[in-house]
Design an enzyme around this catalytic site. Structure first.
Site, PDB file in Angstrom:
ATOM      1  N   GLY A 151     -10.701   3.587   3.973  1.00 30.40           N
ATOM      2  CA  GLY A 151     -10.315   3.975   5.198  1.00 30.40           C
ATOM      3  C   GLY A 151     -10.726   5.314   5.267  1.00 30.40           C
ATOM      4  CB  ILE A 153      -9.075   9.226   1.860  1.00 33.03           C
ATOM      5  CG1 ILE A 153      -7.875   9.868   2.848  1.00 33.03           C
ATOM      6  CG2 ILE A 153      -9.384   9.944   0.506  1.00 33.03           C
ATOM      7  CD1 ILE A 153      -6.604   9.974   2.200  1.00 33.03           C
ATOM      8  CB  THR A 232      -6.419  11.127  -4.560  1.00 29.71           C
ATOM      9  OG1 THR A 232      -6.978  10.614  -3.984  1.00 29.71           O
ATOM     10  CG2 THR A 232      -7.041  12.230  -5.558  1.00 29.71           C
ATOM     11  NE  ARG A 234       2.452   7.975  -0.538  1.00 33.31           N
ATOM     12  CZ  ARG A 234       1.614   8.810  -0.052  1.00 33.31           C
ATOM     13  NH1 ARG A 234       0.437   9.390  -0.554  1.00 33.31           N
ATOM     14  NH2 ARG A 234       1.976   9.262   1.254  1.00 33.31           N
ATOM     15  CD  GLU A 263       4.403  11.920  -7.059  1.00 34.57           C
ATOM     16  OE1 GLU A 263       3.218  11.580  -7.028  1.00 34.57           O
ATOM     17  OE2 GLU A 263       4.878  12.494  -5.808  1.00 34.57           O
ATOM     18  CG  HIS A 282       1.580  13.688  -4.461  1.00 37.04           C
ATOM     19  ND1 HIS A 282       2.631  12.413  -4.186  1.00 37.04           N
ATOM     20  CD2 HIS A 282       0.471  13.628  -3.533  1.00 37.04           C
ATOM     21  CE1 HIS A 282       2.065  11.823  -3.534  1.00 37.04           C
ATOM     22  NE2 HIS A 282       0.646  12.267  -2.979  1.00 37.04           N
ATOM     23  CB  ALA A 283      -1.140  19.746  -4.672  1.00 39.30           C
TER      24      ALA A 283
END
Length: 324
Positions: A151, A153, A232, A234, A263, A282-283
């Site tokens: 997609g 990304i 990167t 989920r 998390e 998760h940044a």
């Protein structure tokens, strides 16, 4: 004046931009924890970042909500079917943070394969580099990067790693057009083939019933022993326990994760003790460069709904909303 509920924790700059943009137009209600949701009761729109929203939370906010909008992408924290039953669209900010996540994915590939943190620690200790680390490091050039998901990304990651000289194969349940494959210089293959061929396997799939734990014990047994897993997307896409076992058993070489099932991971989690593993909080989709575009995207969709229209379809998570 209509009300917008900001539910969760937001970048300080982004929240300030939102307040400025909403001045004299909307009243902003900020709730950083689920326990505060009652304070947002009566809001006309809800912007979500970090607080899971299901039927109980929707009841707390009230039936007047016209739109649930994610600050970012991914809608696994929102019960989109329940929202659809209530006739409320759920929108995501497709494309806004794609570049940031893609850049972090490539950064993680480089940091892991070149043993960046181990080398930095050696330098900090004043001991210098030693062959036991540098002899294991490798280049992206000439390697096969396998992408699960092509997609917004995944496509950007593809362009970046090809600039390093990597070869790219991919699997996506919705195969790209021949024109897009040619433009990107990628080869489509079956899921198992991508997993088996990849020197670096990078995940860019949404989390849903079909992708939950799609990377598990059998997957790791199929991967190269020299392979690196990069996530990167989920955390739930990867079976964390199976990953720990695969790393400990030498089934794969390393992993670089911006997200995990739990998390944040507890400080004593075994992944933190593994030398060839990088774990970030998760940044990947967060950068000050994105805040203005994020605010513009969200307010555009809010104003579209306020005028009686529907958010742009490409931003909708629950497309079935249109069928009701």
């Amino acid at each position: 004046m209509e009300k917008i509920a900001m539910l969760g924790t937001f970048p300080e700059d982004g929240l300030e931009r939102m307040k400025t943009a909403c001045r004299n137009r909307y009243e902003l209600i900020c709730c950083t924890r689920r326990e505060m949701l009652a304070e947002a009761k009566g809001a006309d729109y809800a912007v979500l970042r970090g607080i899971p929203i299901g039927a109980a939370e929707m009841d707390l906010l009230g039936p007047q909500v016209k739109l649930y909008h994610r600050w970012g992408v991914g809608y696994d924290t929102v019960d989109v079917e329940e929202a659809g039953r209530r006739g409320i669209p759920v929108a995501i900010s497709t494309g806004v943070n794609s570049q940031a996540v893609a850049e972090l994915a490539v950064l993680l590939m480089l940091a892991c394969t070149r043993r960046l943190f181990a080398l930095a620690e050696r330098a900090r200790q004043g001991s210098g580099w030693k062959e036991d680390i540098t002899d294991e490091s490798c280049l992206l050039s000439g390697k096969c990067v396998g992408l699960l998901g092509l997609g917004n990304i995944g496509s950007r990651v593809c362009r970046m790693v090809r600039a390093f000289g990597a070869h790219v194969c991919y699997y996506d349940p919705f195969r790209a057009t021949a024109q897009k494959e040619e433009e990107l210089g990628v080869t489509f293959a079956a899921f198992d083939e991508v997993v088996a061929r990849a020197d670096i396997l990078s995940l860019h799939l949404p989390l849903n019933e079909s992708t939950y734990h799609i990377i598990g014990k059998e997957t790791f047994q199929t991967m190269k022993k020299s392979a690196v897993l990069v996530n990167t997307a989920r955390g739930g896409i990867v079976d964390t326990q199976a990953l720990v076992e695969a790393l400990a058993g030498g089934e794969i070489w390393g992993a670089a994760l911006d997200t995990a099932e739990e998390e944040p991971l507890p400080a004593d989690h075994p992944l933190f003790a593994m030398e060839k593993v990088i774990v970030l909080p998760h940044a990947g989709g967060s950068s000050k460069d994105l805040n203005a575009d994020m605010v513009d995207c969200i307010l555009h969709n809010i104003e579209t709904v306020a005028s009686g229209g529907c958010p742009q379809k490409r931003f909708l998570a629950n497309a079935g909303y249109f069928q009701s």
